[in-house]
Design a protein around this motif. Structure first.
Motif, PDB file in Angstrom:
ATOM      1  N   HIS A  35      -6.753   4.964   4.432  1.00 13.05           N
ATOM      2  CA  HIS A  35      -6.816   3.577   4.628  1.00 13.05           C
ATOM      3  C   HIS A  35      -6.258   3.440   6.276  1.00 13.05           C
ATOM      4  O   HIS A  35      -5.857   4.318   6.764  1.00 13.05           O
ATOM      5  CB  HIS A  35      -5.615   2.579   3.903  1.00 13.05           C
ATOM      6  CG  HIS A  35      -4.293   2.926   4.015  1.00 13.05           C
ATOM      7  ND1 HIS A  35      -3.709   3.958   3.991  1.00 13.05           N
ATOM      8  CD2 HIS A  35      -3.453   1.953   4.721  1.00 13.05           C
ATOM      9  CE1 HIS A  35      -2.481   3.762   4.319  1.00 13.05           C
ATOM     10  NE2 HIS A  35      -2.353   2.877   4.729  1.00 13.05           N
TER      11      HIS A  35
ATOM     12  N   VAL B 205       0.975  -1.070  -0.088  1.00 10.56           N
ATOM     13  CA  VAL B 205       0.187  -0.013   0.078  1.00 10.56           C
ATOM     14  C   VAL B 205       0.903   1.293   0.177  1.00 10.56           C
ATOM     15  O   VAL B 205       1.770   1.253   0.933  1.00 10.56           O
ATOM     16  CB  VAL B 205      -1.032  -0.143   1.370  1.00 10.56           C
ATOM     17  CG1 VAL B 205      -1.732   1.018   1.182  1.00 10.56           C
ATOM     18  CG2 VAL B 205      -1.616  -1.240   1.199  1.00 10.56           C
TER      19      VAL B 205
ATOM     20  N   HIS C  91      -1.808  -1.351  -3.951  1.00 12.65           N
ATOM     21  CA  HIS C  91      -3.068  -0.238  -3.583  1.00 12.65           C
ATOM     22  C   HIS C  91      -2.428   0.982  -3.464  1.00 12.65           C
ATOM     23  O   HIS C  91      -1.694   1.026  -2.409  1.00 12.65           O
ATOM     24  CB  HIS C  91      -4.035  -0.897  -2.935  1.00 12.65           C
ATOM     25  CG  HIS C  91      -5.461  -0.330  -3.256  1.00 12.65           C
ATOM     26  ND1 HIS C  91      -5.715   1.198  -3.007  1.00 12.65           N
ATOM     27  CD2 HIS C  91      -6.574  -0.845  -3.257  1.00 12.65           C
ATOM     28  CE1 HIS C  91      -6.984   1.287  -3.288  1.00 12.65           C
ATOM     29  NE2 HIS C  91      -7.567  -0.182  -3.541  1.00 12.65           N
TER      30      HIS C  91
ATOM     31  N   CYS D 105      -5.095  -2.422   7.034  1.00 10.50           N
ATOM     32  CA  CYS D 105      -5.375  -2.682   5.682  1.00 10.50           C
ATOM     33  C   CYS D 105      -4.541  -3.688   4.973  1.00 10.50           C
ATOM     34  O   CYS D 105      -5.156  -4.663   4.278  1.00 10.50           O
ATOM     35  CB  CYS D 105      -5.222  -1.461   4.981  1.00 10.50           C
ATOM     36  SG  CYS D 105      -5.656  -1.421   3.186  1.00 10.50           S
ATOM     37  N   GLU D 106      -3.004  -3.769   5.317  1.00  9.74           N
ATOM     38  CA  GLU D 106      -2.388  -4.955   4.566  1.00  9.74           C
ATOM     39  C   GLU D 106      -2.683  -6.294   4.855  1.00  9.74           C
ATOM     40  O   GLU D 106      -2.653  -6.938   4.313  1.00  9.74           O
ATOM     41  CB  GLU D 106      -1.051  -4.392   4.888  1.00  9.74           C
ATOM     42  CG  GLU D 106      -0.478  -3.080   4.083  1.00  9.74           C
ATOM     43  CD  GLU D 106      -0.740  -1.892   5.001  1.00  9.74           C
ATOM     44  OE1 GLU D 106       0.030  -0.766   4.655  1.00  9.74           O
ATOM     45  OE2 GLU D 106      -1.702  -1.949   5.899  1.00  9.74           O
TER      46      GLU D 106
END
Length: 155
Positions: A52, A4, A81, A57-58
């Motif tokens: 995020h 990310v 992303h 998120c990861e």
């Protein structure tokens, strides 16, 4: 592998790295690249700001990749992303799945991109050319598509 980042990415470079890591064992690699598009129906989109939840998120995206690898014969998944302020037509996301056979790679890639839209903790704020800003709501059609992966139709 999950990344990310704010910076743009080079899809060809990501694909080359994936192929190298698979060392010739992948007979198929399916990729998806998503772009910022006009979400507003009555006005032009100027940009999309993506936030995020770092760490969470990861982990969630990694869990999606692990699920794909457990459901299909997939050697490796890759998701990159972007977050931050993105202009119309810029790249947002790159998803790749490598497998010995195309069917598994297609299914894994489609599953990951569908689930990303509803399960990964991203928030999108759209800015129109007029300056108006608003948070993009999750569409029911996206949630319905993702839920089909959890409850596949009987064959």
């Amino acid at each position: 592998m999950v990344i990310v980042q704010e910076a743009d990415f080079d899809a060809a470079q990501l694909l080359a790295g994936l192929r190298q890591r698979c060392a010739g064992t992948a007979g198929a690699v399916v990729t998806f690249t998503g772009y910022v598009r006009d979400y507003a129906q009555d006005a032009a989109t100027q940009s999309l700001f993506l936030e995020h939840y770092p760490g969470m998120c990861e982990r969630e995206i990694e869990a999606l990749c692990n699920t794909a690898q457990s459901r299909w014969d997939v050697q490796e998944c890759l998701v990159v992303h972007r977050v931050g302020e993105l202009r119309n037509a810029e790249q947002i996301v790159f998803v790749a799945a490598a497998s010995a056979h195309r069917g598994d790679a297609f299914k894994a890639c489609e599953f990951i991109i569908d689930a990303l839209k509803t399960r990964a903790p991203f928030w999108k704020r759209e800015t129109l050319a007029s300056g108006e800003r608003f948070w993009v709501r999750q569409r029911e059609s996206d949630a319905s598509k993702t839920s089909q992966w959890d409850h596949p139709p009987a064959t």
